[in-house]
Each structure stands twice: as C-alpha cells, then as structure tokens.
Design an enzyme around this catalytic site. Structure first.
Site, PDB file in Angstrom:
ATOM      1  N   HIS A 119       0.813  -1.217   0.000  1.00 28.06           N
ATOM      2  CA  HIS A 119       0.000   0.000   0.000  1.00 28.06           C
ATOM      3  C   HIS A 119       0.845   1.264   0.000  1.00 28.06           C
ATOM      4  CE1 HIS A 119      -4.054  -1.503  -0.122  1.00 28.06           C
ATOM      5  NE2 HIS A 119      -3.636  -2.517   0.600  1.00 28.06           N
ATOM      6  N   HIS A 177       5.457 -14.203   5.481  1.00 30.23           N
ATOM      7  CA  HIS A 177       6.096 -13.138   6.243  1.00 30.23           C
ATOM      8  C   HIS A 177       5.220 -12.716   7.416  1.00 30.23           C
ATOM      9  CE1 HIS A 177       7.927  -9.351   7.372  1.00 30.23           C
ATOM     10  NE2 HIS A 177       9.018  -9.785   6.779  1.00 30.23           N
ATOM     11  N   GLU A 207       5.924 -12.831  11.270  1.00 29.73           N
ATOM     12  CA  GLU A 207       5.586 -11.605  12.004  1.00 29.73           C
ATOM     13  C   GLU A 207       4.090 -11.369  12.185  1.00 29.73           C
ATOM     14  OE1 GLU A 207       7.833  -8.340  10.279  1.00 29.73           O
ATOM     15  OE2 GLU A 207       9.656  -9.542  10.341  1.00 29.73           O
ATOM     16  N   HIS A 239      14.831 -14.428   6.043  1.00 32.56           N
ATOM     17  CA  HIS A 239      13.843 -15.132   6.883  1.00 32.56           C
ATOM     18  C   HIS A 239      13.908 -16.641   6.646  1.00 32.56           C
ATOM     19  CE1 HIS A 239      12.016 -11.652   8.616  1.00 32.56           C
ATOM     20  NE2 HIS A 239      11.685 -11.133   7.442  1.00 32.56           N
TER      21      HIS A 239
HETATM   22 CO    CO Z   1      10.958  -9.237   7.199  1.00 29.99          CO
END
Ligand code: CO
Length: 292
Positions: A119, A177, A207, A239
C-alpha cells in the site's frame, strides 16, 4: 513612422511567439506505454536469477513495451550501490519514466499480499499520475493474493511445487512473512484453501498469525513426524535462511525439532517457480488491458 513600424513588428513577433508557445503547451503528448516491475530487491544470487527469469517472461508477453525495474528496500539499494550497482526506488523510476515522456505506466510488484509495503508503494506510485505534463495514467496490479481466485490458483501452484518425495502423512509447512496490517488475514484464508486440498499442508508466518506455535500445536495434534519447510515469500532470503531453517533455537526447524518433528528445508522463493510467476503476470496483463 519608422518607430511605429518597428513597434508593430515587435507586437506581431510577440503574438507569434505567444501563440507558438500556447500551441506547444496544448499539444497532447504522444501515447507512450510502459511497465514498471517492482521487487523488494535481493542480494541473493538465486533470487536475482528468478527476477531475470521474470523479466524474460514479461518481455515475451509484452515484446514492444519498454520495461523498467524498481526496488523497494533501501537497505538492499544501498548495499548494492556500494558494489557499484545503481538500483532505483519506485519514486525515482517513475520520475525517470515521467521525464522520458511515458503517458501510461502499468506497475506490477512481486508482493504476496496487499500489506503495508504494497500500500505504501501503491500510494506513492499513484501520486505520479496526473501531475502537470506528467504520466496520465498509472495502474498498479494486484499482489500474488488479491482475490479468492488468486488464492485457489496459488494453492494449486504451491501443491504442484512440493518435492515429489514427500509422503502424504508428512507435513508441508509454508513460512509466510506476516504483518500487523489487516491484509494478514490472507494467510489464514490461504491456509484454509491449502487444507481443503491437502490437510497436511500448513501455513504460518514470522511476524503475524498464524504463528509457528499455532502450527506446532496443529502438527503435534496430528502426530506428524516429518515436515518440509518451504518459504511462502517471493525470495528465499534472510527469513528463510535464518528464521526458518537456521540453527538458532528460535528457528522453525529448532522449534519443531524439539517436538520430534524432523524438518526438510526447501530454500526456494516463490518467484523461482514459473506457475507462481504466471499469477503475477496475469495481474499485469489485466492492468495493461486498461490502456487499450
Ligand atoms: Co521481514
């Protein structure tokens, strides 16, 4: 008399130059359509290869359309700048395209969901449309998961990409993620679609939710003994390499390992699979169709 004539000549000259200027301004810019591809950026060589592959596919689909790239991560841009590789942000790339006289730009990013990053990019890209003498129209394509149909297609693609040696009683654990943004709900929705097709496929996030603890509970309840860990991110970067399969006690491999679940990591990002890339390219085609 002479003075009068010269004044007249001057006046005529002024009028002429004014009208010349006016028609110059009123002249509509010729239509020039372009594509801007946006990635987070990566310093991982495999992922660079994946983006080169995407570029090849986009060029095959749009052979005559100029193509530009932008990278959203300033950390990666700065890192590569030190190696002498100049990469543009979305804003710089669009400013350059504006300067080059582009009138229509289709922007396609390789985000997974329409979260915060998507966004932010969308907002800034849109700000370049409608500037005085700027780009007339900018349309941004959906991320990988934009609609219900996208989730169904992504589900089939993910299932087709699972290593062939995986047995049905072994789990597949995807690592998304995750984000505090409301679009995080797409991960749970995606988990639902995956489980409709194969109840031993799971999707957690680093997350957001579902968390690895949620997934761990589901796996132990089912008595799962082995799991394939697969990134559900466009690139198998930090990650995937650390949080998913690192030796740290907080990694997913360690957390599940402690429950007696042996883990097989697959270090391949979504952008490396043609059937996933096809979904993003389909979104680009939908966007570009608006320019016709
Ligand atoms: Co990250």
């Amino acid at each position: 008399m002479f003075k009068k004539i010269s004044m007249c000549v001057l006046a005529v000259c002024l009028i002429l130059s004014f009208s010349a200027m006016a028609s110059d301004h009123a002249k509509k810019k010729p239509v020039k359509k372009g594509i801007l591809l946006v990635s987070f950026g990566t310093s991982v060589p495999e992922a660079q290869a994946a983006f080169a592959n995407i570029e090849k596919k986009v060029k095959a689909e749009f052979p005559d359309v100029p193509l530009r790239w932008a990278y959203t991560s300033h950390v990666i841009r700065h890192k590569l700048a030190k190696e002498g590789k100049q990469l543009d942000s979305v804003e710089i790339a669009l400013a350059k395209m504006m300067d080059e006289g582009f009138t229509h730009v289709a922007v396609q990013s390789f985000h997974i969901i329409g979260g915060e990053e998507f966004h932010g990019m969308y907002q800034n890209a849109k700000a370049f449309a409608g500037m005085s003498e700027g780009i007339e129209k900018i349309i941004v394509g959906y991320p990988l998961l934009g609609t219900e149909d996208d989730m169904k297609k992504a589900t089939d693609a993910v299932i087709a990409n699972i290593p062939k040696e995986r047995k049905k009683d072994e789990a597949v654990v995807l690592m998304g993620h995750g984000t505090p943004h409301p679009a995080n709900a797409f991960y749970a929705a995606m988990l639902y679609h995956l489980q409709q097709k194969d109840p031993n496929i799971f999707l957690g996030t680093v997350e957001g939710s579902p968390t690895i603890d949620d997934i761990k509970t589901m796996l132990t309840k089912k008595g799962i003994k082995k799991a394939y860990l697969i990134p559900f991110m466009s690139v198998a970067g930090d990650h995937a390499r650390n949080d998913m399969t690192g030796d740290d006690k907080d990694s997913w491999k360690s957390i599940l390992g402690k429950e007696g679940i042996s883990c097989v990591p697959v270090l391949k990002g979504l952008a490396e699979y043609d059937n996933i890339v096809a979904i993003w390219i389909e979104h680009l085609k939908q966007v570009y169709a608006h320019f016709k």
